[in-house]
Design a protein around this motif. Structure first.
Motif, PDB file in Angstrom:
ATOM      1  N   LEU A 130      -3.073  11.836  -3.408  1.00 26.24           N
ATOM      2  CA  LEU A 130      -4.395  11.936  -2.798  1.00 26.24           C
ATOM      3  C   LEU A 130      -5.337  10.870  -3.350  1.00 26.24           C
ATOM      4  O   LEU A 130      -6.172  10.325  -2.613  1.00 26.24           O
ATOM      5  CB  LEU A 130      -4.979  13.328  -3.034  1.00 26.24           C
ATOM      6  CG  LEU A 130      -4.239  14.485  -2.346  1.00 26.24           C
ATOM      7  CD1 LEU A 130      -4.889  15.813  -2.706  1.00 26.24           C
ATOM      8  CD2 LEU A 130      -4.189  14.301  -0.837  1.00 26.24           C
ATOM      9  N   ASP A 131      -5.198  10.552  -4.613  1.00 28.96           N
ATOM     10  CA  ASP A 131      -6.033   9.521  -5.214  1.00 28.96           C
ATOM     11  C   ASP A 131      -5.784   8.173  -4.547  1.00 28.96           C
ATOM     12  O   ASP A 131      -6.732   7.398  -4.307  1.00 28.96           O
ATOM     13  CB  ASP A 131      -5.752   9.440  -6.713  1.00 28.96           C
ATOM     14  CG  ASP A 131      -6.751   8.561  -7.446  1.00 28.96           C
ATOM     15  OD1 ASP A 131      -7.948   8.597  -7.115  1.00 28.96           O
ATOM     16  OD2 ASP A 131      -6.327   7.809  -8.343  1.00 28.96           O
ATOM     17  N   ARG A 132      -4.537   7.863  -4.228  1.00 24.75           N
ATOM     18  CA  ARG A 132      -4.211   6.599  -3.560  1.00 24.75           C
ATOM     19  C   ARG A 132      -4.874   6.513  -2.188  1.00 24.75           C
ATOM     20  O   ARG A 132      -5.248   5.426  -1.737  1.00 24.75           O
ATOM     21  CB  ARG A 132      -2.696   6.458  -3.426  1.00 24.75           C
ATOM     22  CG  ARG A 132      -1.999   6.147  -4.744  1.00 24.75           C
ATOM     23  CD  ARG A 132      -0.547   6.543  -4.725  1.00 24.75           C
ATOM     24  NE  ARG A 132       0.202   5.890  -3.676  1.00 24.75           N
ATOM     25  CZ  ARG A 132       1.426   6.272  -3.277  1.00 24.75           C
ATOM     26  NH1 ARG A 132       2.008   7.311  -3.870  1.00 24.75           N
ATOM     27  NH2 ARG A 132       2.053   5.608  -2.332  1.00 24.75           N
ATOM     28  N   PHE A 133      -5.047   7.646  -1.527  1.00 20.82           N
ATOM     29  CA  PHE A 133      -5.678   7.673  -0.216  1.00 20.82           C
ATOM     30  C   PHE A 133      -7.188   7.893  -0.284  1.00 20.82           C
ATOM     31  O   PHE A 133      -7.842   8.011   0.750  1.00 20.82           O
ATOM     32  CB  PHE A 133      -5.053   8.779   0.642  1.00 20.82           C
ATOM     33  CG  PHE A 133      -3.761   8.391   1.299  1.00 20.82           C
ATOM     34  CD1 PHE A 133      -3.743   7.808   2.563  1.00 20.82           C
ATOM     35  CD2 PHE A 133      -2.550   8.600   0.658  1.00 20.82           C
ATOM     36  CE1 PHE A 133      -2.563   7.446   3.173  1.00 20.82           C
ATOM     37  CE2 PHE A 133      -1.352   8.243   1.259  1.00 20.82           C
ATOM     38  CZ  PHE A 133      -1.351   7.665   2.517  1.00 20.82           C
ATOM     39  N   GLY A 134      -7.740   7.970  -1.492  1.00 21.32           N
ATOM     40  CA  GLY A 134      -9.161   8.226  -1.640  1.00 21.32           C
ATOM     41  C   GLY A 134      -9.568   9.647  -1.308  1.00 21.32           C
ATOM     42  O   GLY A 134     -10.741   9.926  -1.034  1.00 21.32           O
ATOM     43  N   LEU A 135      -8.601  10.562  -1.365  1.00 24.33           N
ATOM     44  CA  LEU A 135      -8.841  11.948  -0.963  1.00 24.33           C
ATOM     45  C   LEU A 135      -8.968  12.911  -2.146  1.00 24.33           C
ATOM     46  O   LEU A 135      -9.191  14.101  -1.935  1.00 24.33           O
ATOM     47  CB  LEU A 135      -7.699  12.438  -0.057  1.00 24.33           C
ATOM     48  CG  LEU A 135      -7.536  11.712   1.281  1.00 24.33           C
ATOM     49  CD1 LEU A 135      -6.262  12.173   1.984  1.00 24.33           C
ATOM     50  CD2 LEU A 135      -8.748  11.956   2.173  1.00 24.33           C
ATOM     51  N   LEU A 136      -8.838  12.402  -3.349  1.00 25.15           N
ATOM     52  CA  LEU A 136      -8.863  13.300  -4.512  1.00 25.15           C
ATOM     53  C   LEU A 136     -10.151  14.111  -4.609  1.00 25.15           C
ATOM     54  O   LEU A 136     -10.097  15.305  -4.946  1.00 25.15           O
ATOM     55  CB  LEU A 136      -8.617  12.510  -5.798  1.00 25.15           C
ATOM     56  CG  LEU A 136      -8.404  13.341  -7.068  1.00 25.15           C
ATOM     57  CD1 LEU A 136      -7.261  14.345  -6.888  1.00 25.15           C
ATOM     58  CD2 LEU A 136      -8.121  12.417  -8.261  1.00 25.15           C
ATOM     59  N   LYS A 152      -6.865  12.640   9.505  1.00 24.22           N
ATOM     60  CA  LYS A 152      -5.815  11.666   9.785  1.00 24.22           C
ATOM     61  C   LYS A 152      -5.212  11.133   8.486  1.00 24.22           C
ATOM     62  O   LYS A 152      -3.993  11.029   8.354  1.00 24.22           O
ATOM     63  CB  LYS A 152      -6.382  10.503  10.603  1.00 24.22           C
ATOM     64  CG  LYS A 152      -6.691  10.843  12.043  1.00 24.22           C
ATOM     65  CD  LYS A 152      -5.440  10.850  12.889  1.00 24.22           C
ATOM     66  CE  LYS A 152      -5.780  11.011  14.359  1.00 24.22           C
ATOM     67  NZ  LYS A 152      -4.599  10.904  15.231  1.00 24.22           N
ATOM     68  N   LEU A 153      -6.067  10.790   7.524  1.00 29.58           N
ATOM     69  CA  LEU A 153      -5.565  10.290   6.252  1.00 29.58           C
ATOM     70  C   LEU A 153      -4.742  11.348   5.527  1.00 29.58           C
ATOM     71  O   LEU A 153      -3.689  11.054   4.954  1.00 29.58           O
ATOM     72  CB  LEU A 153      -6.732   9.834   5.364  1.00 29.58           C
ATOM     73  CG  LEU A 153      -7.365   8.492   5.718  1.00 29.58           C
ATOM     74  CD1 LEU A 153      -8.544   8.217   4.789  1.00 29.58           C
ATOM     75  CD2 LEU A 153      -6.346   7.365   5.625  1.00 29.58           C
ATOM     76  N   ALA A 154      -5.201  12.600   5.541  1.00 31.41           N
ATOM     77  CA  ALA A 154      -4.460  13.675   4.888  1.00 31.41           C
ATOM     78  C   ALA A 154      -3.106  13.891   5.554  1.00 31.41           C
ATOM     79  O   ALA A 154      -2.089  14.136   4.881  1.00 31.41           O
ATOM     80  CB  ALA A 154      -5.282  14.964   4.909  1.00 31.41           C
ATOM     81  N   ASP A 155      -3.079  13.799   6.876  1.00 30.28           N
ATOM     82  CA  ASP A 155      -1.832  13.959   7.613  1.00 30.28           C
ATOM     83  C   ASP A 155      -0.842  12.863   7.246  1.00 30.28           C
ATOM     84  O   ASP A 155       0.349  13.123   7.005  1.00 30.28           O
ATOM     85  CB  ASP A 155      -2.121  13.936   9.114  1.00 30.28           C
ATOM     86  CG  ASP A 155      -0.891  14.213   9.965  1.00 30.28           C
ATOM     87  OD1 ASP A 155      -0.226  15.244   9.722  1.00 30.28           O
ATOM     88  OD2 ASP A 155      -0.588  13.407  10.860  1.00 30.28           O
ATOM     89  N   ILE A 156      -1.312  11.628   7.174  1.00 25.62           N
ATOM     90  CA  ILE A 156      -0.424  10.519   6.823  1.00 25.62           C
ATOM     91  C   ILE A 156      -0.025  10.607   5.357  1.00 25.62           C
ATOM     92  O   ILE A 156       1.103  10.258   4.989  1.00 25.62           O
ATOM     93  CB  ILE A 156      -1.101   9.179   7.167  1.00 25.62           C
ATOM     94  CG1 ILE A 156      -1.248   9.068   8.688  1.00 25.62           C
ATOM     95  CG2 ILE A 156      -0.296   7.999   6.633  1.00 25.62           C
ATOM     96  CD1 ILE A 156      -2.100   7.920   9.159  1.00 25.62           C
TER      97      ILE A 156
END
Length: 250
Positions: A130-136, A152-156
């Motif tokens: 999640l950190d790599r996707f900025g979702l942390l 969308k980002l969470a799905d990917i």
């Protein structure tokens, strides 16, 4: 570059409609290949055949030198091919972190209702992903509380948790607001390239295609009618007229 995936002579018809009419395509390792074309051209059908959701009536699909034509989706995932859908396939009642942990557990094939979902190893890997996707910062938020771009980002991210070597994405910017679109694709492109993941994505936004694709394949009536670098393909008068919707006048 060498081919990671090769489709040869793929054919599939629904009644009298040819969704795939002799598709030949080689996807090169580490490339970002965009698929464009009008609605009903067969773009999603191709992704469904590669990922095992549809079985072609003719032709072959080869991945890393082994034929995978007609294999089941789970077997194809185990071989290193993942996909994301036009509509995010998240577990709405779970948090973002739990969704990532579910994908990690599925990859390992050991999840069950009797196993703690956020066991330490899964939690650590989920949070790193999640950190790599900025979702942390959103790790503890429920999936149904996310905006469309973040969904969308969470799905990917869930697809990337499967550690694929090839990821197929069906309209990754569909439903994402214009203000979010480029940032969403910038993030996923960065993460995928850093991980060395080859990507094939269906896309209708030509600005996204021009900026992120290494090559573009143009679909029309179940066939590939053009294939090449974005600058060449997007400047083609036929593509501009039939796909982009620009009519040139003398």
């Amino acid at each position: 570059m060498t081919a990671l995936l090769e489709a040869r002579g793929l054919r599939l018809a629904f009644g009298g409609v040819k969704a795939a009419d002799g598709i030949d395509l080689a996807v090169m390792r580490a490339e970002f290949l965009a698929i464009i074309g009008p609605n009903g051209a067969g773009k999603t059908t191709f992704i469904n055949m590669v990922t095992g959701y549809l079985r072609p009536q003719g032709g072959t699909i080869t991945y890393e030198g082994a034929e995978i034509t007609g294999r089941r989706p789970r077997e194809i995932v185990r071989r290193g091919i993942a996909r994301s859908f036009q509509l995010p396939q998240l577990f709405s009642e779970h948090t973002v972190e739990e969704n990532a942990a579910l994908a990690i557990a599925a990859r390992q094939g050991i999840w069950s209702p009797f196993v703690p979902l956020l066991r330490p190893a899964w939690r650590d890997e989920a949070r790193e992903l999640l950190d790599r996707f900025g979702l942390l910062p959103l790790a503890t938020r429920r999936a149904d509380a996310l905006n469309e771009g973040t969904r969308k980002l969470a799905d990917i991210a869930m697809a990337v948790a499967l550690k694929p070597r090839l990821l197929l994405m069906d309209e990754p910017t569909s439903g994402v607001s214009a203000s979010e679109k480029m940032a969403v694709v910038e993030t996923l492109a960065r993460v995928l390239r850093e991980a060395g993941v080859t990507a094939v994505f269906v896309e209708h936004d030509m600005d996204v295609v021009a900026r992120f694709a290494d090559r573009v394949a143009v679909w029309s009536q179940g066939r590939i009618v053009a294939l090449g670098p974005p600058a060449q393909i997007l400047a083609d008068p036929v593509v501009q007229r039939e796909v982009i919707g620009i009519e040139r006048h003398a």
